[in-house]
Write an enzyme that holds these catalytic residues in place. Structure first.
Site, PDB file in Angstrom:
ATOM      1  N   ARG A  34       0.854  -1.189   0.000  1.00  0.00           N
ATOM      2  CA  ARG A  34       0.000   0.000   0.000  1.00  0.00           C
ATOM      3  C   ARG A  34       0.884   1.231   0.000  1.00  0.00           C
ATOM      4  O   ARG A  34       1.735   1.393   0.874  1.00  0.00           O
ATOM      5  CB  ARG A  34      -0.879  -0.033   1.243  1.00  0.00           C
ATOM      6  CG  ARG A  34      -1.750   1.178   1.432  1.00  0.00           C
ATOM      7  CD  ARG A  34      -2.763   0.815   2.478  1.00  0.00           C
ATOM      8  NE  ARG A  34      -3.089   1.928   3.331  1.00  0.00           N
ATOM      9  CZ  ARG A  34      -3.963   1.864   4.314  1.00  0.00           C
ATOM     10  NH1 ARG A  34      -4.562   0.732   4.583  1.00  0.00           N
ATOM     11  NH2 ARG A  34      -4.221   2.904   5.033  1.00  0.00           N
ATOM     12  N   SER A  98     -12.894  -3.216   0.689  1.00  0.00           N
ATOM     13  CA  SER A  98     -13.152  -2.478   1.928  1.00  0.00           C
ATOM     14  C   SER A  98     -14.651  -2.249   2.042  1.00  0.00           C
ATOM     15  O   SER A  98     -15.283  -1.746   1.116  1.00  0.00           O
ATOM     16  CB  SER A  98     -12.429  -1.125   1.911  1.00  0.00           C
ATOM     17  OG  SER A  98     -11.036  -1.320   1.957  1.00  0.00           O
ATOM     18  N   LYS A 128      -5.529   6.392   9.707  1.00  0.00           N
ATOM     19  CA  LYS A 128      -6.718   7.079   9.185  1.00  0.00           C
ATOM     20  C   LYS A 128      -7.587   7.526  10.353  1.00  0.00           C
ATOM     21  O   LYS A 128      -8.607   6.902  10.666  1.00  0.00           O
ATOM     22  CB  LYS A 128      -7.506   6.152   8.252  1.00  0.00           C
ATOM     23  CG  LYS A 128      -6.762   5.815   6.967  1.00  0.00           C
ATOM     24  CD  LYS A 128      -7.655   5.065   6.013  1.00  0.00           C
ATOM     25  CE  LYS A 128      -6.935   4.800   4.708  1.00  0.00           C
ATOM     26  NZ  LYS A 128      -7.762   4.097   3.730  1.00  0.00           N
TER      27      LYS A 128
END
Length: 195
Positions: A34, A98, A128
């Site tokens: 990622r 997700s 996040k």
């Protein structure tokens, strides 16, 4: 392929390849590359390294890069493209989705061909901080979908057992793994939660 255990997600900064090698040595069920600004050569090196350890690599947000690198698959969020199109492009490769805090989104993802679904943030996440929070009851409700369930967001060794008890098959971890003083030992400790 049985998806159960630590789902390591690469950190954004630092000596990423060294950290990933240590995590792989400690034991990882699945690895996600990622990066907000993907580095193709770094991603290729990580795919090769993981392959040597027999660990599948998922590319976040980028079906094309997953295909180019012959990675195990791709993981898509709400804004990363149509899951049905991704399913067709990936063929037999893995597709993760997700689903945030939404069971209906999870049902739709499975119908579109997702091989596993992720709920979260399950706890407050340093990566996040503004993410929606997913309740642990979602994992019990989503078991009927018949695919592996990943938990993500703010997971630590201390709070991980309650996720496993709730039905999470995969624990997606960044900070608590890659910022640990001994990454290899931390990966091993996560693995023991599934023994």
């Amino acid at each position: 392929m049985k998806l159960r255990g630590l789902y390591a997600i690469t950190p954004e900064a630092g000596d990423i390849e060294r950290k990933v090698r240590l995590a792989l040595e400690g034991g990882v069920a699945l690895l996600q590359y990622r990066s907000k600004t993907p580095d193709r050569s770094q991603a290729a090196a990580i795919v090769r390294m993981a392959r040597e350890h027999g660990v599948p690599v998922i590319i976040n947000d980028d079906v094309q890069l997953a295909l180019e690198l012959d990675a195990a698959g791709a993981h898509l969020g709400r804004d990363d493209g149509d899951l049905r199109i991704a399913r067709r492009r990936l063929g037999a490769r893995m597709l993760g989705a997700s689903c945030y805090d939404q069971l209906e989104r999870a049902r739709a993802a499975v119908q579109a061909g997702a091989d596993y679904i992720a709920f979260g943030s399950v706890f407050a996440s340093p990566t996040k901080p503004g993410a929606v929070r997913a309740s642990l009851s979602l994992f019990r409700e989503a078991k009927a979908l018949g695919v592996p369930l990943a938990a993500i967001g703010g997971i630590t060794l201390e709070n991980a057992p309650q996720l496993v008890a709730a039905g999470a098959d995969l624990l997606a971890v960044i900070t608590d793994l890659f910022d640990a003083p001994d990454i290899r030992a931390r990966a091993r400790a996560y693995g023991k939660l599934f023994a």
